[in-house]
Design a protein around this motif. Sequence first.
Motif, PDB file in Angstrom:
ATOM      1  N   CYS A 129      -3.113  14.457  -3.233  1.00  0.00           N
ATOM      2  CA  CYS A 129      -2.832  12.683  -3.683  1.00  0.00           C
ATOM      3  C   CYS A 129      -1.928  13.919  -4.935  1.00  0.00           C
ATOM      4  O   CYS A 129      -2.185  14.932  -5.978  1.00  0.00           O
ATOM      5  N   GLN A 180      -7.287   7.584  -0.790  1.00  0.00           N
ATOM      6  CA  GLN A 180      -7.189   8.244   0.368  1.00  0.00           C
ATOM      7  C   GLN A 180      -8.951   8.386   0.667  1.00  0.00           C
ATOM      8  O   GLN A 180      -8.984   7.626   1.689  1.00  0.00           O
ATOM      9  N   ARG A 214      -0.540   1.504   4.550  1.00  0.00           N
ATOM     10  CA  ARG A 214      -1.639   1.189   4.649  1.00  0.00           C
ATOM     11  C   ARG A 214      -2.893  -0.223   5.185  1.00  0.00           C
ATOM     12  O   ARG A 214      -3.128  -0.685   6.498  1.00  0.00           O
ATOM     13  N   TRP A 257       3.954   8.260   8.870  1.00  0.00           N
ATOM     14  CA  TRP A 257       3.389   8.820   8.111  1.00  0.00           C
ATOM     15  C   TRP A 257       3.662   9.068   6.868  1.00  0.00           C
ATOM     16  O   TRP A 257       4.869   9.279   6.427  1.00  0.00           O
ATOM     17  N   MET A 258       3.089   9.467   6.133  1.00  0.00           N
ATOM     18  CA  MET A 258       2.621   9.418   4.323  1.00  0.00           C
ATOM     19  C   MET A 258       2.335  10.685   4.064  1.00  0.00           C
ATOM     20  O   MET A 258       1.398  11.350   4.452  1.00  0.00           O
ATOM     21  N   ARG A 317       0.231   5.593   8.770  1.00  0.00           N
ATOM     22  CA  ARG A 317      -0.747   7.765   9.154  1.00  0.00           C
ATOM     23  C   ARG A 317      -0.487   8.125   7.745  1.00  0.00           C
ATOM     24  O   ARG A 317       0.282   7.881   7.322  1.00  0.00           O
ATOM     25  N   GLY A 318      -1.715   8.434   6.753  1.00  0.00           N
ATOM     26  CA  GLY A 318      -2.136   9.939   5.662  1.00  0.00           C
ATOM     27  C   GLY A 318      -1.375  10.989   6.634  1.00  0.00           C
ATOM     28  O   GLY A 318      -1.787  11.235   7.560  1.00  0.00           O
ATOM     29  N   TYR A 348      -0.553   5.563   0.213  1.00  0.00           N
ATOM     30  CA  TYR A 348      -1.384   5.749   1.476  1.00  0.00           C
ATOM     31  C   TYR A 348      -2.575   3.882   1.635  1.00  0.00           C
ATOM     32  O   TYR A 348      -1.970   3.345   2.180  1.00  0.00           O
ATOM     33  N   ASN A 349      -3.346   4.218   0.591  1.00  0.00           N
ATOM     34  CA  ASN A 349      -4.206   2.224   0.427  1.00  0.00           C
ATOM     35  C   ASN A 349      -2.150   1.163   1.122  1.00  0.00           C
ATOM     36  O   ASN A 349      -2.822   0.167   1.019  1.00  0.00           O
ATOM     37  N   GLY A 386      -9.397   4.857   1.544  1.00  0.00           N
ATOM     38  CA  GLY A 386      -8.614   4.549   2.793  1.00  0.00           C
ATOM     39  C   GLY A 386      -9.932   5.401   3.445  1.00  0.00           C
ATOM     40  O   GLY A 386      -9.095   4.711   4.608  1.00  0.00           O
ATOM     41  N   GLU A 430       1.224  13.551   1.296  1.00  0.00           N
ATOM     42  CA  GLU A 430      -0.217  13.038   0.466  1.00  0.00           C
ATOM     43  C   GLU A 430      -0.178  12.323  -0.561  1.00  0.00           C
ATOM     44  O   GLU A 430      -0.012  13.034  -1.539  1.00  0.00           O
TER      45      GLU A 430
END
Length: 432
Positions: free
Chosen positions: A395, A322, A272, A260-261, A288-289, A268-269, A326, A263
Amino acid sequence: MPNPEETTEALRVLGQRLTRQLETSMHACTHCGLCNDACHYYVSIREPELVPTYKADRLRNVWKRNHDWLGQIWPWYVGARQLDDEVIRQLWDTAWGSCTMCGRCVFNCPMGVDTRLIISTARAMLNAIGLVPEGLQQTVDVHLKTKNNMGVDDADFRDTIQWLDEQLCDELEVGGPVIPLDKQGVRVMYLVNPREVKFHPLTLMAAAKIMFVAGESWTMSTDYWDVTNYAFFSCDDVAARQIGLWTLEAAAKLGVQEVWMSECGHGYNALRWEAENWLGQPFPFRVRGFVEPMAEYIRDGRILLDPTRNPLPVTYHDPCNQGRKGGILKEPRYILSKAAIDFREMLPNRQNSYCCGGGGGMLSMTEFAQRRIAASKIKAEQVKATEAKIIITSCHNCLDQLTEVSRRYGLGTPVKNLCELVADAIIWPPEP
Ligand code: SF4
Ligand code: SF4
């Protein structure tokens, strides 16, 4: 400016990146202008050089000269250009300084032209000949040297986590650890942005509090914990791959099922959607975010929220990486509907949200700071129209940029990450 060998190298990178998708984007633009008002640079500053097509044409004309038959036969007829010093100077200004690769113009183009892809190709060409803004390159270099982009050493990381853990234990009135390190056999490995460790611990504390209250099985790795990947912005695939590999190795060592990331839009991009391509293999875990599990915790009753603890009107900025790129659009709104009593949408929003202006690594490129702020005029106007008292985003880049935008445009509106809003609303200990 580049010598002939460097020009050859830049053109080699153009040829290497010439996928069918890029070829199509080079061919398909009809110069209809429908994307003009999609770009926050053009909408805010209104200079013709800032319309997406104009920016894309700077590389498109080089492509015509080297890869399009008409451009090779009659270059004057189609505006084809050699990659000379003047074009390199223009590409530098365009690719680094006047496009955040936010993708809003792509979303608004009826022909499916991917200007973001064209700009990232220009960045990769410039990178190949050493023409990367110093601040951005330094961020990547520090990351490669120290395994995080702010050069936090292992002792500092452990000390900070221990201190945060003690704070959380006091707040929650529980024994530790609330932030487990290197715990084998857990379900989730959690990555954070180094600015959480160095400057902004409230975000990490908020996420840890949420996972603790939800009873999550999770840990952080001391081998590797950085969610960011600025090589994604500098378009250095080799460096980006190395950064993705460190995540893979740390997760494999712990044997987790999910990564998990915190925010972080570009993180994320990169992890993921791109990292598996760089690595040439699928991850053996789910990526996952943090917004996604947060929404599930609320839906499943694993955390209980009291929205009256966030009584002020809030608005939400969709991070481009995201949200539009995303697909995480419903989750933040569900969370906001449960965590605050007065949520006000900016217009436009979701896929059509304007970039905050700080994407694409722009915050690390001081040479373009003035234009970055000027290009955020539309975002400032959007926020102002909501009359919200707090801006929520998901973010760290957006958070820093919006904080500066709020100050520069006299909005006086503080900015928070979504998990901080949720942590403030958590009912703990559970009421009988
Ligand atoms: S990129 Fe698309 S919307 Fe923009 S001018 Fe070209 S065809 Fe029109
Ligand atoms: S990707 Fe975003 S910043 Fe770049 S030209 Fe398109 S709308 Fe403008």
